[in-house]
Design a protein around this motif. Sequence first.
Motif, PDB file in Angstrom:
ATOM      1  N   VAL A 125       0.850  -1.199   0.000  1.00 11.62           N
ATOM      2  CA  VAL A 125       0.000   0.000   0.000  1.00 11.62           C
ATOM      3  C   VAL A 125       0.882   1.245   0.000  1.00 11.62           C
ATOM      4  N   GLU A 126       1.893   1.262   0.843  1.00  5.04           N
ATOM      5  CA  GLU A 126       2.787   2.420   0.905  1.00  5.04           C
ATOM      6  C   GLU A 126       3.565   2.585  -0.401  1.00  5.04           C
ATOM      7  N   ASP A 127       3.992   1.486  -1.015  1.00  3.21           N
ATOM      8  CA  ASP A 127       4.687   1.559  -2.301  1.00  3.21           C
ATOM      9  C   ASP A 127       3.778   2.161  -3.373  1.00  3.21           C
ATOM     10  N   LEU A 128       2.525   1.691  -3.423  1.00  8.97           N
ATOM     11  CA  LEU A 128       1.570   2.242  -4.389  1.00  8.97           C
ATOM     12  C   LEU A 128       1.350   3.725  -4.150  1.00  8.97           C
ATOM     13  N   ARG A 129       1.093   4.077  -2.904  1.00 11.83           N
ATOM     14  CA  ARG A 129       0.801   5.468  -2.566  1.00 11.83           C
ATOM     15  C   ARG A 129       1.982   6.374  -2.915  1.00 11.83           C
ATOM     16  N   SER A 130       3.169   6.011  -2.486  1.00 14.40           N
ATOM     17  CA  SER A 130       4.324   6.890  -2.696  1.00 14.40           C
ATOM     18  C   SER A 130       4.712   6.977  -4.172  1.00 14.40           C
ATOM     19  N   THR A 131       4.619   5.884  -4.909  1.00 14.20           N
ATOM     20  CA  THR A 131       4.955   5.904  -6.335  1.00 14.20           C
ATOM     21  C   THR A 131       3.999   6.796  -7.100  1.00 14.20           C
ATOM     22  N   TRP A 132       2.692   6.595  -6.885  1.00 10.98           N
ATOM     23  CA  TRP A 132       1.711   7.387  -7.618  1.00 10.98           C
ATOM     24  C   TRP A 132       1.663   8.827  -7.115  1.00 10.98           C
ATOM     25  N   ASP A 133       1.940   9.073  -5.841  1.00 12.25           N
ATOM     26  CA  ASP A 133       1.981  10.436  -5.326  1.00 12.25           C
ATOM     27  C   ASP A 133       3.139  11.202  -5.958  1.00 12.25           C
ATOM     28  N   ARG A 134       4.284  10.567  -6.070  1.00 15.05           N
ATOM     29  CA  ARG A 134       5.441  11.197  -6.703  1.00 15.05           C
ATOM     30  C   ARG A 134       5.108  11.566  -8.154  1.00 15.05           C
ATOM     31  N   HIS A 135       4.445  10.656  -8.845  1.00 12.37           N
ATOM     32  CA  HIS A 135       4.051  10.925 -10.225  1.00 12.37           C
ATOM     33  C   HIS A 135       3.070  12.103 -10.293  1.00 12.37           C
ATOM     34  N   ASP A 136       2.076  12.133  -9.407  1.00 10.64           N
ATOM     35  CA  ASP A 136       1.112  13.238  -9.374  1.00 10.64           C
ATOM     36  C   ASP A 136       1.815  14.564  -9.151  1.00 10.64           C
ATOM     37  N   ARG A 137       2.770  14.587  -8.233  1.00 12.96           N
ATOM     38  CA  ARG A 137       3.488  15.824  -7.934  1.00 12.96           C
ATOM     39  C   ARG A 137       4.361  16.269  -9.106  1.00 12.96           C
ATOM     40  N   GLU A 138       4.964  15.316  -9.804  1.00 11.47           N
ATOM     41  CA  GLU A 138       5.768  15.659 -10.970  1.00 11.47           C
ATOM     42  C   GLU A 138       4.910  16.299 -12.059  1.00 11.47           C
ATOM     43  N   LEU A 139       3.683  15.839 -12.208  1.00 10.95           N
ATOM     44  CA  LEU A 139       2.780  16.431 -13.190  1.00 10.95           C
ATOM     45  C   LEU A 139       2.343  17.834 -12.774  1.00 10.95           C
ATOM     46  N   ALA A 140       2.275  18.096 -11.464  1.00  8.18           N
ATOM     47  CA  ALA A 140       1.823  19.398 -10.981  1.00  8.18           C
ATOM     48  C   ALA A 140       2.914  20.459 -11.048  1.00  8.18           C
ATOM     49  N   VAL A 141       4.176  20.090 -10.991  1.00  8.29           N
ATOM     50  CA  VAL A 141       5.283  21.046 -10.956  1.00  8.29           C
ATOM     51  C   VAL A 141       5.290  21.989 -12.154  1.00  8.29           C
ATOM     52  N   PRO A 142       5.075  21.538 -13.388  1.00 11.77           N
ATOM     53  CA  PRO A 142       5.119  22.474 -14.513  1.00 11.77           C
ATOM     54  C   PRO A 142       4.075  23.592 -14.427  1.00 11.77           C
ATOM     55  N   ALA A 143       3.043  23.440 -13.650  1.00  9.28           N
ATOM     56  CA  ALA A 143       2.010  24.472 -13.547  1.00  9.28           C
ATOM     57  C   ALA A 143       2.482  25.673 -12.736  1.00  9.28           C
ATOM     58  N   PHE A 144       3.449  25.498 -11.845  1.00 11.20           N
ATOM     59  CA  PHE A 144       3.853  26.584 -10.958  1.00 11.20           C
ATOM     60  C   PHE A 144       4.449  27.803 -11.655  1.00 11.20           C
ATOM     61  N   PRO A 145       5.249  27.689 -12.723  1.00 12.36           N
ATOM     62  CA  PRO A 145       5.764  28.913 -13.345  1.00 12.36           C
ATOM     63  C   PRO A 145       4.658  29.822 -13.883  1.00 12.36           C
ATOM     64  N   TRP A 146       3.485  29.281 -14.123  1.00  7.97           N
ATOM     65  CA  TRP A 146       2.388  30.075 -14.662  1.00  7.97           C
ATOM     66  C   TRP A 146       1.577  30.754 -13.573  1.00  7.97           C
ATOM     67  N   SER A 147       1.939  30.555 -12.338  1.00  7.70           N
ATOM     68  CA  SER A 147       1.246  31.217 -11.245  1.00  7.70           C
ATOM     69  C   SER A 147       1.583  32.706 -11.268  1.00  7.70           C
ATOM     70  N   PRO A 148       0.597  33.549 -11.022  1.00  5.71           N
ATOM     71  CA  PRO A 148       0.887  34.991 -11.016  1.00  5.71           C
ATOM     72  C   PRO A 148       1.851  35.333  -9.895  1.00  5.71           C
ATOM     73  N   ARG A 149       2.753  36.261 -10.192  1.00  4.95           N
ATOM     74  CA  ARG A 149       3.711  36.697  -9.170  1.00  4.95           C
ATOM     75  C   ARG A 149       3.258  38.031  -8.620  1.00  4.95           C
ATOM     76  N   ARG A 150       3.519  38.182  -7.365  1.00  2.00           N
ATOM     77  CA  ARG A 150       3.172  39.424  -6.706  1.00  2.00           C
ATOM     78  C   ARG A 150       4.240  40.469  -7.004  1.00  2.00           C
ATOM     79  N   ARG A 151       3.818  41.662  -7.372  1.00  4.35           N
ATOM     80  CA  ARG A 151       4.782  42.734  -7.633  1.00  4.35           C
ATOM     81  C   ARG A 151       5.087  43.461  -6.345  1.00  4.35           C
ATOM     82  N   ARG A 152       6.337  43.883  -6.234  1.00  9.56           N
ATOM     83  CA  ARG A 152       6.746  44.652  -5.063  1.00  9.56           C
ATOM     84  C   ARG A 152       6.272  46.090  -5.195  1.00  9.56           C
ATOM     85  N   ALA A 153       5.809  46.602  -4.091  1.00  7.53           N
ATOM     86  CA  ALA A 153       5.415  48.025  -4.082  1.00  7.53           C
ATOM     87  C   ALA A 153       6.665  48.874  -4.045  1.00  7.53           C
ATOM     88  N   GLY A 154       6.625  49.997  -4.742  1.00  6.42           N
ATOM     89  CA  GLY A 154       7.702  50.948  -4.578  1.00  6.42           C
ATOM     90  C   GLY A 154       8.551  51.061  -5.687  1.00  6.42           C
TER      91      GLY A 154
END
Length: 154
Positions: A125-154
């Motif tokens: 069960v732990e092998d299944l969970r950790s293997t598929w969780d790692r895969h899910d996270r790898e698929l989610a990583v490319p989405a982060f560069p498209w997140s809006p960035r906060r601009r600094r005031a000033g």
Amino acid sequence: MRPSGQPSLLVTSLDDFPSSADRKALEEALLGVMMDTGAKIAELHAGKNDGLERVLHMGPEDPLLRGLVDLARSANAPQVVARLTGPQEGKIWGAWPFRTTQHRGVLAAAAIDPGRGVNSWLQMVEDLRSTWDRHDRELAVPAFPWSPRRRRAG
């Protein structure tokens, strides 16, 4: 032959599961755990959210195992029982749910020899969970560069 208690899992993704290669790898891993623990039946239910399907089944149909899988799914908690009477007295039935960031699953087994225990099933069960969780996270990583960035005031 694989060392006792050491399941080897080669399935890397639920996205295309069950491809023939994934199914064969998982069947081999489950067969090894079945042999190690004396289990007569094994099955895996997997999917996203509430859409779980039985994607792998080895052995005869078993109404007790089906009920434990349903309970494990609805309670999101392991369900483990031992037969107190009959020809399989003392044998263990279990259904263990798991979650990843994108998927859910339940691994279940029936007629496990109590002398061999359920530790190999817990490890699978732990092998299944950790293997598929790692895969899910790898698929989610490319989405982060498209997140809006906060601009600094000033």
